[in-house]
Design an enzyme around this catalytic site. Structure first.
Site, PDB file in Angstrom:
ATOM      1  N   ILE A 156       2.770  67.586 -30.275  1.00 34.89           N
ATOM      2  CA  ILE A 156       1.749  66.573 -30.532  1.00 34.89           C
ATOM      3  C   ILE A 156       1.548  65.715 -29.286  1.00 34.89           C
ATOM      4  CG2 ILE A 156       1.195  64.527 -31.922  1.00 34.89           C
ATOM      5  CD1 ILE A 156       2.807  65.918 -34.224  1.00 34.89           C
ATOM      6  N   THR A 234       3.172  57.749 -35.244  1.00 33.55           N
ATOM      7  CA  THR A 234       2.830  58.830 -36.184  1.00 33.55           C
ATOM      8  C   THR A 234       4.000  59.799 -36.299  1.00 33.55           C
ATOM      9  OG1 THR A 234       1.921  60.153 -34.390  1.00 33.55           O
ATOM     10  CG2 THR A 234       0.349  58.820 -35.644  1.00 33.55           C
ATOM     11  N   ARG A 236       8.124  59.560 -36.983  1.00 32.28           N
ATOM     12  CA  ARG A 236       8.913  59.331 -38.195  1.00 32.28           C
ATOM     13  C   ARG A 236       9.373  57.887 -38.174  1.00 32.28           C
ATOM     14  NH1 ARG A 236       6.783  62.913 -40.135  1.00 32.28           N
ATOM     15  NH2 ARG A 236       7.559  64.966 -40.722  1.00 32.28           N
ATOM     16  N   ASP A 259       1.609  55.382 -39.283  1.00 29.89           N
ATOM     17  CA  ASP A 259       1.277  56.404 -40.282  1.00 29.89           C
ATOM     18  C   ASP A 259       2.518  56.780 -41.088  1.00 29.89           C
ATOM     19  OD1 ASP A 259      -0.564  58.316 -41.479  1.00 29.89           O
ATOM     20  OD2 ASP A 259       0.609  59.865 -40.464  1.00 29.89           O
ATOM     21  N   GLU A 264       8.633  55.632 -47.491  1.00 30.85           N
ATOM     22  CA  GLU A 264       7.425  56.407 -47.182  1.00 30.85           C
ATOM     23  C   GLU A 264       6.198  55.797 -47.873  1.00 30.85           C
ATOM     24  OE1 GLU A 264       7.184  59.682 -45.605  1.00 30.85           O
ATOM     25  OE2 GLU A 264       5.431  60.551 -46.560  1.00 30.85           O
ATOM     26  N   HIS A 283       0.843  58.396 -44.294  1.00 28.06           N
ATOM     27  CA  HIS A 283       1.203  59.718 -43.767  1.00 28.06           C
ATOM     28  C   HIS A 283       0.017  60.691 -43.854  1.00 28.06           C
ATOM     29  CE1 HIS A 283       5.015  62.315 -43.048  1.00 28.06           C
ATOM     30  NE2 HIS A 283       3.999  62.727 -42.297  1.00 28.06           N
ATOM     31  N   ALA A 285      -1.831  61.489 -40.877  1.00 36.72           N
ATOM     32  CA  ALA A 285      -2.239  61.949 -39.542  1.00 36.72           C
ATOM     33  C   ALA A 285      -2.214  63.472 -39.428  1.00 36.72           C
ATOM     34  CB  ALA A 285      -1.351  61.325 -38.473  1.00 36.72           C
TER      35      ALA A 285
HETATM   36  N1  LIG Z   1       2.338  61.822 -39.203  1.00 33.15           N
HETATM   37  C1  LIG Z   1       2.243  63.107 -39.495  1.00 33.15           C
HETATM   38  O1  LIG Z   1       1.500  63.515 -40.378  1.00 33.15           O
HETATM   39  C2  LIG Z   1       3.056  64.102 -38.712  1.00 33.15           C
HETATM   40  C3  LIG Z   1       2.709  65.468 -38.718  1.00 33.15           C
HETATM   41  C4  LIG Z   1       3.447  66.350 -37.941  1.00 33.15           C
HETATM   42  C5  LIG Z   1       4.535  65.904 -37.201  1.00 33.15           C
HETATM   43  N2  LIG Z   1       4.870  64.579 -37.232  1.00 33.15           N
HETATM   44  C6  LIG Z   1       5.969  64.063 -36.416  1.00 33.15           C
HETATM   45  O2  LIG Z   1       5.499  63.981 -35.081  1.00 33.15           O
HETATM   46  C7  LIG Z   1       6.609  64.132 -34.168  1.00 33.15           C
HETATM   47  C8  LIG Z   1       6.306  65.229 -33.160  1.00 33.15           C
HETATM   48  O3  LIG Z   1       6.163  66.481 -33.831  1.00 33.15           O
HETATM   49  P1  LIG Z   1       6.050  67.819 -32.971  1.00 33.15           P
HETATM   50  O4  LIG Z   1       5.868  68.957 -33.918  1.00 33.15           O
HETATM   51  O5  LIG Z   1       5.064  67.626 -31.887  1.00 33.15           O
HETATM   52  O6  LIG Z   1       7.526  67.850 -32.361  1.00 33.15           O
HETATM   53  P2  LIG Z   1       8.233  68.974 -31.481  1.00 33.15           P
HETATM   54  O7  LIG Z   1       9.133  69.783 -32.338  1.00 33.15           O
HETATM   55  O8  LIG Z   1       7.254  69.700 -30.639  1.00 33.15           O
HETATM   56  O9  LIG Z   1       9.141  68.035 -30.561  1.00 33.15           O
HETATM   57  C9  LIG Z   1      10.083  68.595 -29.712  1.00 33.15           C
HETATM   58  C10 LIG Z   1       9.963  67.959 -28.362  1.00 33.15           C
HETATM   59  O10 LIG Z   1      10.138  66.523 -28.444  1.00 33.15           O
HETATM   60  C11 LIG Z   1      10.646  66.049 -27.212  1.00 33.15           C
HETATM   61  N3  LIG Z   1      11.861  65.258 -27.441  1.00 33.15           N
HETATM   62  C12 LIG Z   1      13.014  65.678 -28.046  1.00 33.15           C
HETATM   63  N4  LIG Z   1      13.935  64.693 -28.008  1.00 33.15           N
HETATM   64  C13 LIG Z   1      13.358  63.636 -27.373  1.00 33.15           C
HETATM   65  C14 LIG Z   1      13.820  62.335 -27.025  1.00 33.15           C
HETATM   66  N5  LIG Z   1      15.070  61.954 -27.252  1.00 33.15           N
HETATM   67  N6  LIG Z   1      12.959  61.492 -26.406  1.00 33.15           N
HETATM   68  C15 LIG Z   1      11.694  61.880 -26.117  1.00 33.15           C
HETATM   69  N7  LIG Z   1      11.210  63.117 -26.395  1.00 33.15           N
HETATM   70  C16 LIG Z   1      12.023  63.980 -27.021  1.00 33.15           C
HETATM   71  C17 LIG Z   1      10.986  67.292 -26.363  1.00 33.15           C
HETATM   72  O11 LIG Z   1       9.910  67.531 -25.469  1.00 33.15           O
HETATM   73  C18 LIG Z   1      11.040  68.404 -27.398  1.00 33.15           C
HETATM   74  O12 LIG Z   1      10.728  69.662 -26.825  1.00 33.15           O
HETATM   75  C19 LIG Z   1       7.824  64.431 -35.053  1.00 33.15           C
HETATM   76  O13 LIG Z   1       8.528  63.243 -35.296  1.00 33.15           O
HETATM   77  C20 LIG Z   1       7.207  64.934 -36.350  1.00 33.15           C
HETATM   78  O14 LIG Z   1       8.073  64.753 -37.449  1.00 33.15           O
HETATM   79  C21 LIG Z   1       4.158  63.687 -37.967  1.00 33.15           C
END
Ligand SMILES: NC(=O)c1ccc[n+]([C@@H]2O[C@H](COP(=O)([O-])OP(=O)(O)OC[C@H]3O[C@@H](n4cnc5c(N)ncnc54)[C@H](O)[C@@H]3O)[C@@H](O)[C@H]2O)c1
Length: 325
Positions: A156, A234, A236, A259, A264, A283, A285
């Site tokens: 993201i 957005t 957690r 978000d 929750e 939630h 997004a």
């Molecule tokens: N609001 C929503 O509806 C919604 C939807 C999908 C995902 N999310 C959340 O968005 C976030 C990102 O999701 P994603 O699928 O892009 O994640 P992802 O699995 O792609 O994230 C992994 C990456 O995060 C980075 N990372 C890991 N540890 C880190 C740290 N300590 N500090 C900074 N960066 C770090 C690294 O680049 C790693 O490769 C997550 O928290 C996920 O739960 C929210």
């Protein structure tokens, strides 16, 4: 996946192909493993999973000796597959890449609105239309070279960086797993978390919830942000000290878009629902509404690749799970 979700993810044409070519019919969904005859489970080669799918424990996987692939129609597979179920010879694919786009779009929208303080200005104008000139003449708003800090170059985070590139922001990123050459390729400057917080007028959090990130934005980190700065979360709720944020927003020093919250679903009257300077959404997004068809199309294309003997495009690498969502 749950039966009622199927038409929200797949269109009629895709469902017809899945039924004709793969014998997958909506009425055959597995809601409860105990209710499905063992002989039927033994024939399954591909499982299509989604929200609230039963967890694939080792005991359940033992009942699926012909399983070649799990095609997950939503994002994280952490709630679907236990650690010890990896490496049993079946492939796992997820639609997390497709789910990244709407979250990045939501964050971009909030960053653009936040830079111009559109929502606050609209509320102030509604309260007192005679303030129109004063509201228009502000010097502390705008998107020209405003510094935006992105925490986490996750799927993201990277999508957001691509979207931000079309605008006139200065972008800095914090991610301990982002190699410098990759930051260069993305056209952003990698900085330490403290520097990001000190410099950014807008901070958007996109790191996963892991042992390392829980509580990473606490009272000290919020205090480092400049007066009037905006925090967008957005990711957690666990990454953020929500009480410390409430205190900063209550004092009028920071603004926030959330978000994700703890709990929750917030109880009526919660400060985050009543304080000015906060926008909270329940939630939303990630993919919802017609965006679920994007996730379904991705899963459908993965099944077609399997069919043609091609490599999956969205295979999950279990080695990265400890630092992933
Ligand atoms: N609001 C929503 O509806 C919604 C939807 C999908 C995902 N999310 C959340 O968005 C976030 C990102 O999701 P994603 O699928 O892009 O994640 P992802 O699995 O792609 O994230 C992994 C990456 O995060 C980075 N990372 C890991 N540890 C880190 C740290 N300590 N500090 C900074 N960066 C770090 C690294 O680049 C790693 O490769 C997550 O928290 C996920 O739960 C929210």
């Amino acid at each position: 996946m749950r039966r009622e979700h199927i038409p929200r993810f797949f269109d009629a044409q895709q469902l017809a192909v899945l039924a004709e070519r793969h014998g997958a019919r909506a009425e055959d969904t597995i809601e409860d493993f105990d209710q499905v005859p063992v002989g039927e489970l033994a024939r399954i080669e591909v499982l299509v999973t989604g929200w609230a799918s039963p967890m694939l424990t080792p005991a359940r996987l033992d009942l699926l000796p012909r399983l070649r692939a799990v095609i997950h129609t939503t994002g994280s597979v952490k709630a679907l597959l236990e650690k010890e179920t990896w490496g049993r010879g079946f492939l796992v694919s997820s639609a997390a890449d497709q789910n990244a786009l709407p979250v990045a779009e939501y964050a971009l929208a909030m960053i653009l609105l936040g830079a111009k303080q559109v929502l606050e200005t609209s509320a102030a104008y509604r309260d007192d239309p005679t303030r129109a000139d004063a509201l228009r003449d502000r010097t502390d708003v705008g998107a020209f070279r405003t510094t935006v800090g992105v925490i986490g170059a996750s799927r993201i985070g990277r999508r957001l960086l691509e979207l931000l590139a079309a605008h006139d922001f200065e972008v800095v990123v914090f991610d301990p797993f982002l190699p410098d050459e990759e930051a260069q390729r993305l056209g952003v400057r990698s900085v330490a978390l403290d520097e990001l917080l000190r410099r950014s007028r807008i901070v958007s959090i996109h790191a996963p919830s892991t042992a390392q990130t829980r509580g990473m934005i606490g009272a000290r980190e919020l205090a480092a942000m400049p007066d009037g700065a905006l925090l967008v979360n957005t990711s957690r709720a666990a990454l953020l000290d929500q009480d410390a944020l409430v205190a900063e927003v209550r004092s009028g020093r920071l603004r926030a878009v959330l978000d994700v919250t703890e709990p929750e679903v917030l109880p009526a009257g919660h400060p985050l629902l009543t304080l000015p300077g906060v926008v909270v959404t329940p939630h939303i997004a990630g993919a919802g509404g017609n965006e679920l068809r994007r996730l379904g199309s991705s899963a459908f294309a993965e099944i077609a690749r399997l069919d043609r003997g091609e490599r999956l495009l969205h295979e999950v690498d279990d080695a990265l799970l400890p630092i992933s969502a």
